[in-house]
Design an enzyme around this catalytic site. Structure first.
Site, PDB file in Angstrom:
ATOM      1  N   GLU A  39      84.107 -19.453  98.853  1.00 44.41           N
ATOM      2  CA  GLU A  39      83.021 -17.413  99.276  1.00 44.41           C
ATOM      3  C   GLU A  39      83.439 -16.880  98.068  1.00 44.41           C
ATOM      4  OE1 GLU A  39      83.823 -14.892 103.243  1.00 44.41           O
ATOM      5  OE2 GLU A  39      85.879 -15.841 101.803  1.00 44.41           O
ATOM      6  N   LYS A 106      77.419 -15.332 107.692  1.00 42.28           N
ATOM      7  CA  LYS A 106      78.945 -15.450 107.978  1.00 42.28           C
ATOM      8  C   LYS A 106      79.350 -14.799 109.864  1.00 42.28           C
ATOM      9  CE  LYS A 106      83.764 -14.211 106.871  1.00 42.28           C
ATOM     10  NZ  LYS A 106      84.332 -13.745 105.528  1.00 42.28           N
ATOM     11  N   CYS A 140      85.215 -19.600 105.763  1.00 41.32           N
ATOM     12  CA  CYS A 140      86.592 -18.324 106.054  1.00 41.32           C
ATOM     13  C   CYS A 140      86.817 -18.427 107.200  1.00 41.32           C
ATOM     14  CB  CYS A 140      86.442 -17.481 105.109  1.00 41.32           C
ATOM     15  SG  CYS A 140      88.495 -17.198 104.334  1.00 41.32           S
TER      16      CYS A 140
END
Length: 259
Positions: A39, A106, A140
Site C-alpha cells: 500500500e 480503497k 489494507c
C-alpha cells in the site's frame, strides 16, 4: 500463473527515492507474471496527503508501473496516494499490464488514524482478469470486512480466483493480519496474495508477514518478517477448479447486495 509479492521498505514521503530503488531492484526480481507492491508503495501510508500524494495528471509512480510492465512483459499492482484531477485524495490501487490498466479506490478508510478525514472512499468493487486468472483488488483495512470481498457470484466458481490485498499493517496487529488473510482465502475458496510493508514511518513499525495463501488456508510462499524480500508462488488454477468442483461451497454462499 506465477505471482511475486514484494515486501519492501518505503522511504517516507519520497516517491523519487522509492521509484529509483525499485528500478534498481527490478533487475533481480524473480521471473513472474504479476508483481505486487505494498500500500502507498511510493510514499508510505500518509493520512495527511497534502504535499505527499502524487498528482493524477502526472503521476511518476504510475508511469513507472506502465514502463516496467511493458519492459518486463508482466503486470504490476500496488496502491498510490493520489490527488485526483477533481481535487480529491484517494488511496488508489493500480493494476497495470503492458496493454491495459485498472484501478480500485480503497473503500474502507482507516478512521482510527484519520484517513477518512482527508481521503475519499471508493464505492466500486474491481475485478481484473490477467492471463486466465481473475483478481479482486482490496487495500489494507478492507481485509477486516468480509462482506465487501465476498466471493458470491452465481454458481460454484465465484466471481474471482485470487484476492489481492496490499497493506501498511502495523506489527502490533500482525496476529490479526495473519488470521484474516487465511480466513479470506478459506471463506472465499480462493488464493490470497497479501503484501505488507516492512520498516518504519513516523507512526508505526511494520513486520511485513506477506504471504500467498491457497484456498485451503495453507501458505504457498511467505516473506521473512521484518525483512525486505521477494517470493514467488504458482497459482495452480487446475487445482483450484478441481477443489471447487469437489467441494462447491461457493454455490451455497449468501448473495449479499451492498448499498
Amino acid at each position: 500463473m506465477k505471482i511475486c509479492i514484494l515486501q519492501r521498505e518505503i522511504a517516507w514521503a519520497d516517491p523519487q527515492a522509492n521509484i529509483s530503488r525499485l528500478t534498481e531492484e527490478a533487475r533481480n526480481w524473480p521471473k513472474a507474471d504479476l508483481y505486487v507492491l505494498p500500500e502507498m508503495f511510493s510514499t508510505g501510508f500518509a493520512t495527511h496527503p497534502e504535499g505527499i500524494a502524487e498528482e493524477e495528471a502526472q503521476c511518476a509512480s504510475l508511469e513507472w508501473m506502465r514502463e516496467t510492465a511493458k519492459a518486463m512483459d508482466c503486470a504490476l499492482a500496488g496502491s498510490i496516494a493520489t490527488h485526483t484531477i477533481d481535487g480529491k485524495y484517494v488511496n488508489r490501487f493500480h493494476f497495470v499490464t503492458p496493454d491495459a490498466e485498472w484501478h480500485y479506490d480503497k473503500h474502507h478508510l482507516f478512521t482510527y488514524s484519520g484517513e477518512h478525514e482527508r481521503f475519499t472512499a471508493g464505492e466500486e468493487q474491481v475485478i481484473v482478469e490477467w492471463r486466465g486468472v481473475r483478481f479482486r483488488l482490496i487495500v489494507c483495512y478492507d481485509l477486516r470486512f468480509p462482506a465487501w470481498s465476498r466471493n458470491s457470484g452465481a454458481g460454484k466458481d465465484g466471481k474471482y480466483d485470487c484476492l489481492l490485498c496490499v497493506a501498511s499493517w502495523p506489527s502490533v496487529r500482525s496476529g490479526a493480519w495473519k488470521a484474516l488473510v487465511r480466513a479470506r482465502a478459506i471463506e472465499n475458496q480462493c488464493f490470497v496474495a497479501a503484501v505488507n510493508r516492512v520498516g518504519t514511518d513516523p507512526s508505526c513499525i511494520y513486520s511485513g508477514d506477506s504471504a500467498i495463501i491457497d484456498a485451503y488456508g495453507e501458505e504457498l510462499a511467505a516473506c521473512t518478517p521484518y525483512q525486505a524480500e521477494a517470493v514467488v508462488a504458482d497459482l495452480d488454477m487446475d487445482a483450484l477448479r478441481a477443489f471447487r468442483e469437489k467441494f462447491p461451497v461457493l454455490a451455497d454462499a449468501d448473495q449479499i447486495t451492498l448499498n
